[in-house]
Scaffold this motif. Structure first.
Motif, short mmCIF file in Angstrom:
data_model
loop_
_atom_site.label_atom_id
_atom_site.label_comp_id
_atom_site.label_asym_id
_atom_site.label_seq_id
_atom_site.Cartn_x
_atom_site.Cartn_y
_atom_site.Cartn_z
N SER A 59 33.05 35.93 32.77
CA SER A 59 32.90 37.16 33.55
C SER A 59 31.44 37.42 33.91
O SER A 59 31.14 37.90 35.01
CB SER A 59 33.44 38.37 32.76
OG SER A 59 34.82 38.26 32.61
N THR A 63 30.05 37.47 37.77
CA THR A 63 29.32 38.62 38.30
C THR A 63 28.20 38.15 39.23
O THR A 63 28.05 38.66 40.34
CB THR A 63 28.76 39.50 37.16
OG1 THR A 63 29.86 39.97 36.38
CG2 THR A 63 27.98 40.68 37.71
N ALA A 73 32.68 45.00 44.77
CA ALA A 73 33.69 45.62 43.91
C ALA A 73 34.14 44.63 42.84
O ALA A 73 34.30 45.00 41.67
CB ALA A 73 34.88 46.11 44.73
N SER A 74 34.32 43.39 43.23
CA SER A 74 34.71 42.37 42.25
C SER A 74 33.59 42.11 41.24
O SER A 74 33.86 41.87 40.06
CB SER A 74 35.11 41.07 42.96
OG SER A 74 36.30 41.27 43.68
N SER A 77 33.69 45.00 38.77
CA SER A 77 34.84 44.84 37.90
C SER A 77 34.60 43.74 36.87
O SER A 77 34.93 43.90 35.69
CB SER A 77 36.07 44.50 38.74
OG SER A 77 37.15 44.15 37.93
N SER A 78 34.01 42.66 37.31
CA SER A 78 33.78 41.52 36.41
C SER A 78 32.84 41.88 35.27
O SER A 78 33.11 41.58 34.12
CB SER A 78 33.24 40.35 37.23
OG SER A 78 33.12 39.21 36.43
N PHE A 81 33.88 45.65 33.40
CA PHE A 81 35.19 45.78 32.81
C PHE A 81 35.73 44.48 32.22
O PHE A 81 36.10 44.45 31.05
CB PHE A 81 36.18 46.33 33.85
CG PHE A 81 37.49 46.67 33.25
CD1 PHE A 81 37.65 47.79 32.47
CD2 PHE A 81 38.58 45.85 33.44
CE1 PHE A 81 38.86 48.09 31.88
CE2 PHE A 81 39.81 46.13 32.88
CZ PHE A 81 39.94 47.27 32.10
N SER A 82 35.79 43.43 33.02
CA SER A 82 36.40 42.19 32.54
C SER A 82 35.68 41.63 31.33
O SER A 82 36.33 41.18 30.39
CB SER A 82 36.44 41.14 33.65
OG SER A 82 37.35 41.50 34.63
N PHE A 145 40.29 44.29 42.97
CA PHE A 145 39.50 45.16 42.09
C PHE A 145 40.42 45.89 41.11
O PHE A 145 40.18 45.88 39.90
CB PHE A 145 38.71 46.14 42.95
CG PHE A 145 37.92 47.15 42.18
CD1 PHE A 145 36.74 46.81 41.55
CD2 PHE A 145 38.36 48.47 42.10
CE1 PHE A 145 36.00 47.76 40.86
CE2 PHE A 145 37.63 49.42 41.40
CZ PHE A 145 36.45 49.06 40.78
N GLY A 148 41.96 43.62 38.71
CA GLY A 148 40.91 43.19 37.80
C GLY A 148 40.76 44.13 36.61
O GLY A 148 40.25 43.75 35.56
N PHE A 149 41.19 45.38 36.78
CA PHE A 149 41.20 46.34 35.67
C PHE A 149 42.52 46.29 34.91
O PHE A 149 42.55 46.28 33.69
CB PHE A 149 40.99 47.78 36.18
CG PHE A 149 39.58 48.12 36.46
CD1 PHE A 149 38.72 48.51 35.46
CD2 PHE A 149 39.08 48.04 37.75
CE1 PHE A 149 37.41 48.83 35.71
CE2 PHE A 149 37.77 48.35 38.03
CZ PHE A 149 36.92 48.74 37.00
N GLN A 169 47.77 38.93 41.45
CA GLN A 169 46.31 38.86 41.58
C GLN A 169 45.89 37.52 42.21
O GLN A 169 44.98 37.49 43.04
CB GLN A 169 45.63 39.06 40.23
CG GLN A 169 44.14 39.18 40.31
CD GLN A 169 43.51 39.49 38.96
OE1 GLN A 169 44.09 39.23 37.91
NE2 GLN A 169 42.32 40.07 38.99
#
Length: 192
Positions: A59, A63, A73-74, A77-78, A81-82, A145, A148-149, A169
């Motif tokens: 992750s 990023t 946004a990805s 999220s990465s 959150f990920s 996104f 991804g959560f 996904q």
């Protein structure tokens, strides 16, 4: 036999990523998270908790790749959150382990329906905001996104439904990457 087929698939996919990256002159650092993802998928296919640990490390690498590609946004999220959720998944699955795997839970039909409705509402709102901001990848990056959560949370909580959403996904990620490749062919490795 299953392990041999999986190994062959991983090797062929890795070679395809490498060849496509070289032909499209993609920076090698953008291919690294893809190679690591192959390892993560191999672990995840067996519900092996070390997939989550490798995913957490990956992750961080993703990023940087997402920022470089302009998929913000990805990227958010990465990293935000990920990374932490996959690390927590590794720790939680270690506590609920059955040998190398984990015992899964299942949502009720009512919970599934509510979940799908909330997911669709969230997607519509987020896509609308991205579209209003004139974000080029509004539709597909917004669902990627959200998933991804959601997928990592369901994974951490060991809900079997995460596997189905993983497929969704992957499909939306495919459409996002097709759209990105239409703007920059060097990103073709993310389609593989």
């Amino acid at each position: 036999m299953k392990d041999r087929k999986r190994l062959i698939l991983i090797i062929v996919t890795g070679i395809a990523i490498l060849i496509a990256g070289i032909l499209c002159k993609q920076p090698f650092f953008l291919m690294i998270p893809l190679f690591i993802s192959l390892l993560v998928m191999a672990f995840q296919s067996e519900a092996n908790r070390f997939g989550a640990l490798a995913g957490a490390i990956n992750s961080i690498i993703y990023t940087g790749a997402y920022i470089y590609m302009g998929v913000y946004a990805s990227a958010a999220s990465s990293m935000l959150f990920s990374f932490p959720i996959q690390l927590m998944t590794f720790l939680r699955w270690r506590k609920n382990a059955y040998k190398k795997t984990v015992i899964f839970n299942r949502m009720s039909n009512k919970t599934r329906l509510l979940f799908v409705v909330l997911l669709l509402i969230g997607w519509a709102v987020l896509a609308g905001v991205f579209y209003y901001l004139k974000y080029e990848y509004a539709v597909f990056d917004s669902i990627t996104f959200l998933l991804g959560f959601i997928v990592p949370v369901l994974t951490m909580l060991a809900y079997i439904e995460y596997t189905y959403l993983w497929i969704v996904q992957a499909v939306t990620g495919l459409f996002l990457n097709v759209q990105m490749v239409s703007n920059d062919v060097s990103q073709v490795t993310y389609l593989i």
